[in-house]
Design a protein around this motif. Structure first.
Motif, mmCIF file in Angstrom:
data_model
loop_
_atom_site.group_PDB
_atom_site.id
_atom_site.type_symbol
_atom_site.label_atom_id
_atom_site.label_comp_id
_atom_site.label_asym_id
_atom_site.label_seq_id
_atom_site.Cartn_x
_atom_site.Cartn_y
_atom_site.Cartn_z
ATOM 1 N N PRO A 68 0.808 -1.229 0.000
ATOM 2 C CA PRO A 68 0.000 0.000 0.000
ATOM 3 C C PRO A 68 0.840 1.278 0.000
ATOM 4 C CG PRO A 68 -0.863 -1.570 1.595
ATOM 5 C CD PRO A 68 0.433 -2.132 1.104
ATOM 6 N N GLY A 69 1.969 1.255 0.687
ATOM 7 C CA GLY A 69 2.799 2.453 0.763
ATOM 8 C C GLY A 69 3.745 2.627 -0.400
ATOM 9 N N GLY A 70 3.648 1.750 -1.408
ATOM 10 C CA GLY A 70 4.551 1.817 -2.540
ATOM 11 C C GLY A 70 5.589 0.718 -2.494
ATOM 12 N N GLY A 71 6.185 0.438 -3.644
ATOM 13 C CA GLY A 71 7.170 -0.633 -3.726
ATOM 14 C C GLY A 71 6.513 -1.967 -4.008
ATOM 15 N N ALA A 72 7.292 -2.859 -4.638
ATOM 16 C CA ALA A 72 6.774 -4.187 -4.974
ATOM 17 C C ALA A 72 7.882 -5.210 -4.769
ATOM 18 C CB ALA A 72 6.271 -4.219 -6.413
ATOM 19 N N PRO A 73 8.190 -5.554 -3.510
ATOM 20 C CA PRO A 73 9.251 -6.538 -3.259
ATOM 21 C C PRO A 73 8.951 -7.861 -3.946
ATOM 22 C CG PRO A 73 7.928 -6.165 -1.286
ATOM 23 C CD PRO A 73 7.528 -5.114 -2.268
ATOM 24 N N PHE A 74 10.021 -8.501 -4.409
ATOM 25 C CA PHE A 74 9.901 -9.753 -5.151
ATOM 26 C C PHE A 74 10.163 -10.926 -4.222
ATOM 27 C CE2 PHE A 74 11.784 -13.111 -7.854
ATOM 28 C CZ PHE A 74 10.720 -13.299 -8.732
ATOM 29 N N GLN A 75 9.271 -11.907 -4.251
ATOM 30 C CA GLN A 75 9.389 -13.090 -3.405
ATOM 31 C C GLN A 75 9.526 -14.315 -4.310
ATOM 32 O OE1 GLN A 75 5.974 -15.213 -1.222
ATOM 33 N NE2 GLN A 75 6.737 -13.787 0.313
#
Length: 440
Positions: free
Chosen positions: A84-91
Motif C-alpha cells: 500500500p505504501g509503494g514498492g513491490a518486493p519480489f518473493q
C-alpha cells in the motif's frame, strides 16, 4: 473388440484424458456443448490465464506435448507483492532455479490439446452437443445438438464426466445413490481486468512474475502474457462490485500504483461480468464400471493455490496408472483411482482456502515474509531434507496430503528450534547480568 469411452467435457482434463485413453487402445468420443475453440476469434474466446506447475507439466509431458507448449508460456519466477505504501518486493517461488510457474492462456492450452488428441487414432470430438441425460446402467448418453436440437443417443463401455464443477454427469450418476455432496461458494467474486502492453510494445511492469496487490477487503492477482500484457483478476466481496460506482476512484484509494497500469479500467469494470468461486467435495466418484468423474466434476477448488487445473491434469495420470494396473476391469480401476486420489484432493481444498487468507492478509506481514525467507534459506542449506510446503505442492508431484504431513513435521521442528534459541538467548542474558551485577 475395441472398448469405447465417452467423455463429456472438452476442457483440459477431458481432452488430456482422451490422449491417455487412445494410447491404451480405447476408442474415444468427446462431447462438448460449446463450439470448437479453434474456430473462434480472439474476442469470442476470451481466455483466462492458468498457472502450469510441476503436476500439470508432468501430465502433459507424459503424452509428449510440453515441447509444443513451452513457446506458448511465460515463466513466473515469483511474486511481486505491491504494498500500500509503494514498492513491490519480489518473493521467489523456490530456492532453486527451476522452481517456477508458467503462465499460459487457457485457449492456447485447450486448442493445443485438442489438436494433439485429434491426431491420435480413435479419438473424435463432437462440439455443440449438450448432455440431456445419462443412463448409468447402459453407459449411454442422451445428447442434443445445439442449434438444431437434434437428439442423439450414444452407448459406450464407460462414460467419463469431465464437465466441470456443475457437472451434469455427476448429478445424474449420483441420483438415487447414497452420495455425499458438499458445495461451497466463496463470499468473494472476481472480475477480469487488463494491464496492456505499453504503446511501444514493452511491458508496463515486471513481466516474469505473478503480481499481487494484497488486502483484507480487496485483492488483485495478475498473470503475464506473451504479448507483454498481464491479465489481472480483481477479487472483492460479491456485494461490493455493485456498490463501486467509480472504479477509478476506488483504485486511486485502494490500489494507487495499479490504476496507472490499467488505462481501460472503467470500461472493463463496466463490461466484464462478475465471476463466482465454488469448491466441491463429493463421493462417490464412479458408478461400478460404467461411469467415472475427473477434474472439477469431483473436486473443484478455489484458485488461490494455482492447483485447480494442475490437479485435474494429474487426475489423468493417476487414472491412467489405475487402468494400466487393471486393464480388464474398469470398475476396479475406477475404484482404485478414487481411493488413491480423493484424500489428496480433499487436502488441496483446505490448502486452497488457507492460501486465500495468505494472499489477502499475510503477504503484508513482516513476520510472514521472514518465515518464508527462513523456509527458502533452510531449503538451500538442507537440500532434500527441508522442503517448504509451497515447493512440495507446486514444484513436485508429492501427493498433497503427504506434502502437508511433512510440512507440519517441519513446522514443529522450526517451532522447537525457535524455543531452543530463545532459551539460549535468555540464558546468555542472565549470565551477562550476573557477571555485571554488584559484588560483595
Amino acid at each position: 473388440m475395441t472398448r469405447r469411452i465417452l467423455i463429456v467435457g472438452a476442457g483440459p482434463a477431458g481432452t488430456l484424458l482422451a490422449c491417455y485413453l487412445a494410447r491404451r487402445g480405447f476408442q474415444v468420443d468427446v462431447y462438448e456443448r460449446r463450439p470448437d475453440p479453434r474456430l473462434l476469434d480472439e474476442e469470442e474466446s476470451r481466455s483466462i490465464n492458468l498457472g502450469l506447475s510441476a503436476r500439470g507439466i508432468k501430465a502433459l509431458d507424459d503424452i509428449g506435448l510440453m515441447d509444443t507448449l513451452w513457446p506458448l508460456t511465460v515463466p513466473m519466477r515469483g511474486r511481486a507483492i505491491h504494498l500500500p505504501g509503494g514498492g513491490a518486493p519480489f518473493q521467489p517461488y523456490g530456492a532453486h532455479e527451476g522452481e517456477i510457474l508458467h503462465s499460459v492462456l487457457r485457449r492456447d492450452l485447450i486448442t493445443t490439446l485438442i489438436d494433439h488428441a485429434e491426431a491420435q487414432p480413435g479419438v473424435s470430438f463432437h462440439f455443440r452437443h449438450r448432455l440431456v441425460d445419462l443412463d448409468r446402467e447402459a453407459a449411454a448418453v442422451h445428447l442434443a445438438e445445439e442449434g438444431t436440437g437434434a437428439a442423439l443417443t450414444v452407448r459406450g463401455d464407460a462414460v467419463i464426466g469431465a464437465d466441470g464443477a456443475f457437472s451434469q454427469v455427476r448429478a445424474r450418476m449420483q441420483h438415487g445413490l447414497r452420495a455425499d455432496h458438499h458445495q461451497e461458494f466463496l463470499e468473494w467474486g472476481y472480475k477480469e481486468l487488463t494491464i496492456p502492453a505499453a504503446d511501444d510494445g514493452s511491458a508496463r511492469t515486471r513481466l516474469e512474475a505473478l503480481h499481487v496487490w494484497p488486502g483484507a477487503d480487496a485483492l488483485i492477482v495478475a498473470h503475464p502474457n506473451r504479448d507483454n500484457s498481464l491479465t489481472g483478476t480483481l477479487f472483492l466481496p460479491v456485494e461490493r462490485f455493485e456498490e463501486i460506482t467509480d472504479p477509478e476512484e476506488f483504485f486511486r484509494t485502494r490500489f494507487p500504483d495499479a490504476i496507472g497500469l490499467m488505462p481501460h479500467l472503467a470500461k472493463e469494470y463496466a463490461e466484464h461480468p462478475v465471476g463466482h468461486l465454488v469448491s466441491i467435495r463429493t463421493s462417490p466418484w464412479h458408478y461400478r464400471d460404467r461411469v467415472a468423474l475427473i477434474g472439477d466434476a469431483c473436486h473443484a477448488v478455489y484458485p488461490f493455490y494455482g492447483q485447480g487445473m494442475n490437479a485435474s491434469l494429474e487426475d489423468c495420470t493417476v487414472l491412467d496408472r489405475c487402468l494400466g494396473a487393471h486393464p480388464d476391469d474398469l470398475g476396479r480401476a475406477f475404484a482404485e483411482y478414487q481411493r488413491l486420489r480423493k484424500p489428496h484432493t480433499d487436502v488441496l481444498d483446505e490448502l486452497s482456502k488457507q492460501n486465500f487468507v495468505e494472499l489477502r492478509d499475510r503477504l503484508r506481514s513482516p513476520f510472514h515474509l521472514a518465515r518464508k525467507k527462513a523456509d527458502l534459506l533452510l531449503a538451500r542449506l538442507l537440500p532434500g531434507r527441508w522442503v517448504p510446503l509451497y515447493t512440495m505442492i507446486s514444484h513436485t508431484t508429492t501427493p498433497y496430503a503427504d506434502a502437508l504431513t511433512r510440512a507440519r513435521r517441519q513446522d514443529t521442528v522450526l517451532r522447537w528450534a525457535g524455543v531452543a534459541m530463545g532459551a539460549v538467548a535468555l540464558a546468555a542474558v542472565r549470565r551477562s547480568t550476573r557477571k555485571g551485577g554488584p559484588r560483595c
